[in-house]
Design a protein around this motif. Structure first.
Motif, short mmCIF file in Angstrom:
data_model
loop_
_atom_site.label_atom_id
_atom_site.label_comp_id
_atom_site.label_asym_id
_atom_site.label_seq_id
_atom_site.Cartn_x
_atom_site.Cartn_y
_atom_site.Cartn_z
N ALA A 52 10.30 5.10 1.12
CA ALA A 52 9.00 4.74 2.14
C ALA A 52 8.50 3.34 1.88
O ALA A 52 7.71 3.13 2.40
N LEU A 53 9.02 2.67 0.89
CA LEU A 53 8.81 1.13 0.98
C LEU A 53 9.79 0.04 1.30
O LEU A 53 9.32 -0.72 1.98
N GLU B 134 2.01 0.16 11.37
CA GLU B 134 1.46 -0.66 10.40
C GLU B 134 2.25 -1.93 10.17
O GLU B 134 3.59 -1.96 10.25
N ASN C 24 3.56 4.27 9.76
CA ASN C 24 3.67 3.35 8.67
C ASN C 24 4.94 3.60 7.78
O ASN C 24 5.01 4.05 7.14
N LEU D 152 4.10 8.83 -0.26
CA LEU D 152 3.58 7.27 -0.84
C LEU D 152 2.01 7.68 -0.92
O LEU D 152 1.38 8.69 -0.37
N PRO E 271 8.58 2.08 5.81
CA PRO E 271 8.88 1.34 4.99
C PRO E 271 9.02 -0.22 5.39
O PRO E 271 9.60 -0.21 6.69
N TYR E 272 8.57 -1.15 5.11
CA TYR E 272 8.38 -2.42 5.39
C TYR E 272 8.66 -3.69 4.33
O TYR E 272 8.33 -4.89 4.69
N ILE E 273 8.74 -3.10 3.05
CA ILE E 273 8.75 -4.17 2.38
C ILE E 273 10.38 -4.99 2.14
O ILE E 273 11.29 -3.92 2.18
N ARG F 128 -2.90 4.40 1.24
CA ARG F 128 -3.79 2.92 0.73
C ARG F 128 -4.87 2.68 1.98
O ARG F 128 -4.69 3.28 3.05
N VAL G 241 4.12 0.90 -8.68
CA VAL G 241 4.59 1.36 -7.18
C VAL G 241 6.19 1.55 -7.32
O VAL G 241 6.65 2.52 -6.89
N1 GLN Z 1 1.30 -1.22 1.88
C1 GLN Z 1 2.34 -0.51 0.92
C2 GLN Z 1 2.67 -1.60 -0.36
O1 GLN Z 1 2.45 -2.73 -0.28
C3 GLN Z 1 3.71 -0.74 1.42
C4 GLN Z 1 3.75 0.37 2.52
C5 GLN Z 1 5.10 0.58 3.39
O2 GLN Z 1 6.11 -0.09 2.94
N2 GLN Z 1 5.04 1.19 4.43
O3 GLN Z 1 2.63 -1.06 -1.60
#
Ligand code: GLN
Length: 292
Positions: free
Chosen positions: A221-222, A252, A197, A100, A199-201, A103, A213
């Protein structure tokens, strides 16, 4: 389409302007700045030096890589991947499409861990970073804290190599090691601090993710399942085994998901000690403590 004879007599100033126009027409907002950055990168020169060369002819050795970089940027590739580097926590990190792009939001986690270390006897602290990517979180912390040891795990072997390269670049390779692995599954050791951190979307949020993106950054990773909590669940479940009693997890947070993440960790016997907001005032990092 960029049509430039590569044996042209163009000056640095004209090449920069042509680059800027093409970028602008492709929808790049900071077109002048990015054209200059790409020209500096292709020439291996500072902005100051380029300015002093303004009326000088650009050689083919500079023009060819510049046009290549320009084409990549015009197709939407993030500038960090074209340059192969990104600044984070005022340090330079190598990146490629296995990692990634760091950010600024994630600096919230680095700052939280550094403040935590200031309050504890940090001399023997061992930190584990789950899903380390470029290693930017772990290495930024180690850079600020001589003496402590860090271990990073990533499921992507190529990301581990990028992280190891970053450790070497910052002179941290004697204190940072990177391993290929699936979260904490292969870890037998215990750590004082675990950071991540993950993946959390959420799958349903995919429409709000920018094309840059989506097309260029590693999907693994997303995205984290329907509600974006899959990785938090996996991490929370396995982490008690590898964290010392009273140890802290700094993780995160996805935007507007802190309540759900809190619940996931509380169900595994952690208490939420702190939540920090990023510069956009979004809850971005939580500290969970493993109860004794
Ligand atoms: N913050 C990232 C984004 O919004 C996502 C990173 C994540 O999923 N850890 O693109």
């Amino acid at each position: 389409m960029i049509e430039l004879p590569i044996d042209s007599d163009l000056s640095y100033a004209s090449v920069m302007q042509i680059g800027s126009r093409h970028l602008r027409e492709s929808g790049v907002l900071e077109s002048r700045l990015e054209s200059r950055i790409l020209l500096c990168h292709s020439a291996g020169l500072s902005a100051e030096r380029i300015l002093s060369l303004s009326n000088k002819r650009v050689s083919t050795e500079v023009l060819v890589p510049f046009l290549d970089a320009l084409r990549r940027r015009m197709s939407g590739e993030p500038i960090a991947y074209i340059m192969g580097v990104k600044e984070f926590w005022s340090l330079k990190f190598y990146v490629d499409n296995s990692t990634l792009i760091p950010r600024p939001d994630s600096e919230t986690l680095v700052s939280a861990v550094i403040n935590h270390l200031k309050k504890t006897d940090s001399s023997k602290t061992k930190i584990l970073d789950l899903g380390t990517g470029s290693g930017c979180l772990l290495l930024s912390i180690l850079h600020s804290y001589p003496g402590i040891m860090g271990f990073g795990v990533d499921i992507n072997e190529s990301a581990c190599r990028v992280a190891a390269r970053n450790a070497k670049h910052h002179g941290l390779n004697s204190r940072a090691s990177f391993f290929n692995g699936d979260w904490a599954k292969a870890i037998g050791d215990r750590f004082d601090i675990v950071i991540s951190n993950p993946p959390y979307i959420a799958a349903e949020e995919i429409s709000s993710v920018s094309r840059e993106v989506l097309e260029y950054e590693p999907q693994g990773a997303l995205f984290a399942g329907v509600d974006g909590l899959d990785s938090y669940r996996l991490i929370a479940k396995d982490i008690s085994r590898i964290i010392v009693s009273g140890g802290s997890v700094f993780i995160e947070l996805a935007k507007d998901n802190s309540g759900n993440v809190k619940q996931v960790f509380e169900e595994e016997g952690f208490i939420c000690a702190n939540i920090w907001r990023d510069l956009a005032n979004i809850e971005r990092c939580a500290e969970f403590i493993r109860q004794k």
